[in-house]
Design an enzyme around this catalytic site. Structure first.
Site, mmCIF file in Angstrom:
data_model
loop_
_atom_site.group_PDB
_atom_site.id
_atom_site.type_symbol
_atom_site.label_atom_id
_atom_site.label_comp_id
_atom_site.label_asym_id
_atom_site.label_seq_id
_atom_site.Cartn_x
_atom_site.Cartn_y
_atom_site.Cartn_z
ATOM 1 N N ASP A 60 0.821 -1.208 0.000
ATOM 2 C CA ASP A 60 0.000 0.000 0.000
ATOM 3 C C ASP A 60 0.855 1.259 0.000
ATOM 4 O O ASP A 60 2.022 1.235 0.427
ATOM 5 C CB ASP A 60 -0.913 0.019 1.225
ATOM 6 C CG ASP A 60 -2.210 -0.749 1.008
ATOM 7 O OD1 ASP A 60 -2.463 -1.163 -0.133
ATOM 8 O OD2 ASP A 60 -2.961 -0.926 1.979
ATOM 9 N N LYS A 88 -3.333 2.695 -2.088
ATOM 10 C CA LYS A 88 -4.599 2.811 -1.363
ATOM 11 C C LYS A 88 -4.466 3.993 -0.421
ATOM 12 O O LYS A 88 -3.911 3.901 0.659
ATOM 13 C CB LYS A 88 -4.904 1.541 -0.565
ATOM 14 C CG LYS A 88 -5.536 0.445 -1.385
ATOM 15 C CD LYS A 88 -6.963 0.764 -1.748
ATOM 16 C CE LYS A 88 -7.544 -0.272 -2.698
ATOM 17 N NZ LYS A 88 -8.835 0.165 -3.225
ATOM 18 N N MET A 144 -9.616 8.897 8.524
ATOM 19 C CA MET A 144 -10.106 9.342 7.209
ATOM 20 C C MET A 144 -11.257 10.342 7.340
ATOM 21 O O MET A 144 -12.277 10.229 6.667
ATOM 22 C CB MET A 144 -10.552 8.124 6.376
ATOM 23 C CG MET A 144 -9.434 7.131 6.118
ATOM 24 S SD MET A 144 -9.990 5.585 5.356
ATOM 25 C CE MET A 144 -10.734 4.753 6.771
#
Length: 260
Positions: free
Chosen positions: A39, A61, A178
């Protein structure tokens, strides 16, 4: 008769960024891999543990950026294992905490592939530890709630007023992953159940050499992120455990910064 699967797959948590936070089990898995699917948020220094003969494939990602489709990543893993490879799926943080590890394990098992999982330190934990703050505290917090601020396409996302009420009533530290792109919405929702002056910390690039952070209050969360230029990857921490951080700032010369 089904042909035995010769390869294998391991999901490995690379931790929040500091390569020294890798577990011994993670280092062994990385060293034994013949194929690594990596990632974006994995520190390049982690790959120093890989075999020189290993094939390294970067499968980005990262929230808010163009990402490799999950379906494509699953196909890569399955095809490599069927070819006899030891595939290590290397993820930032922990595979099972907002890392889509559960989805990948399900897809691999449906293909008849057994999966091992190696936990990593999650960025939410590292973010507050790096500030010298405990997630739990007998005087301030009797639990921790991990939430994502990212909603699935077409979904409304978490019910922030309800989350706020639970955190306030039960004295729980809230960690939001996030959440920067929806910080205004999150702030408005949390203010319906938490006091405006609830302590908040925002930490970008937790545990990395370029870590940045600011300490503020809930009613100034969105403006603080904007004014300080703090973006993804970022942890938003909310709760009374952070009151200690501001107190330390006032009483010592520790390099801590409180944003207005």
């Amino acid at each position: 008769m089904n042909t035995p699967i010769k390869g294998r797959c391991t999901l490995v948590g690379a931790g929040p960024g500091d390569p020294e936070l890798l577990t011994l089990k993670a280092v062994k898995a990385i060293a034994s891999a013949t194929v690594l699917l990596v990632d974006d948020l994995v520190n390049d220094a982690v790959l120093e543990h890989a075999s020189p003969k290993a094939r390294i494939v970067h499968v980005g990602k990262r929230g808010g950026c163009k990402s490799t489709p999950q379906v494509f990543i699953d196909k890569l893993m399955i095809s490599a294992v069927l070819e006899g490879e030891h595939v290590v799926r290397l993820k930032g943080g922990d595979p099972f905490i907002f890392g889509r590890g559960g989805e990948e394990v399900e897809n691999l098992r449906q293909a008849g592939i057994d999966v091992d999982v190696v936990n990593g330190i999650t960025s939410g934990q590292a973010a507050l530890t790096g500030l010298g703050v405990s997630l739990t505290h007998r005087d301030h917090a009797q639990g921790v709630l991990f939430m994502t601020g990212h909603a699935q396409p077409g979904a409304q996302g978490p019910d922030w007023p309800s989350v706020a009420q639970v955190c306030h009533q039960q004295r729980i530290t809230l960690l939001i992953y996030m959440g920067t792109s929806r910080s205004a919405l999150i702030q408005a929702g949390l203010l319906q159940g938490l006091p405006a002056k609830t302590s908040v910390a925002v930490v970008q690039n937790a545990s990395r050499h370029d870590q940045r952070y600011a300490v503020t209050t809930l009613d100034a969360l969105h403006n603080t992120l904007h004014n300080e230029g703090i973006g993804s990857p970022c942890i938003i921490a909310v709760g009374d455990v952070l009151t200690v951080l501001c107190a330390l700032k006032e009483k010592s010369s520790l390099p801590l910064r409180c944003a207005a």
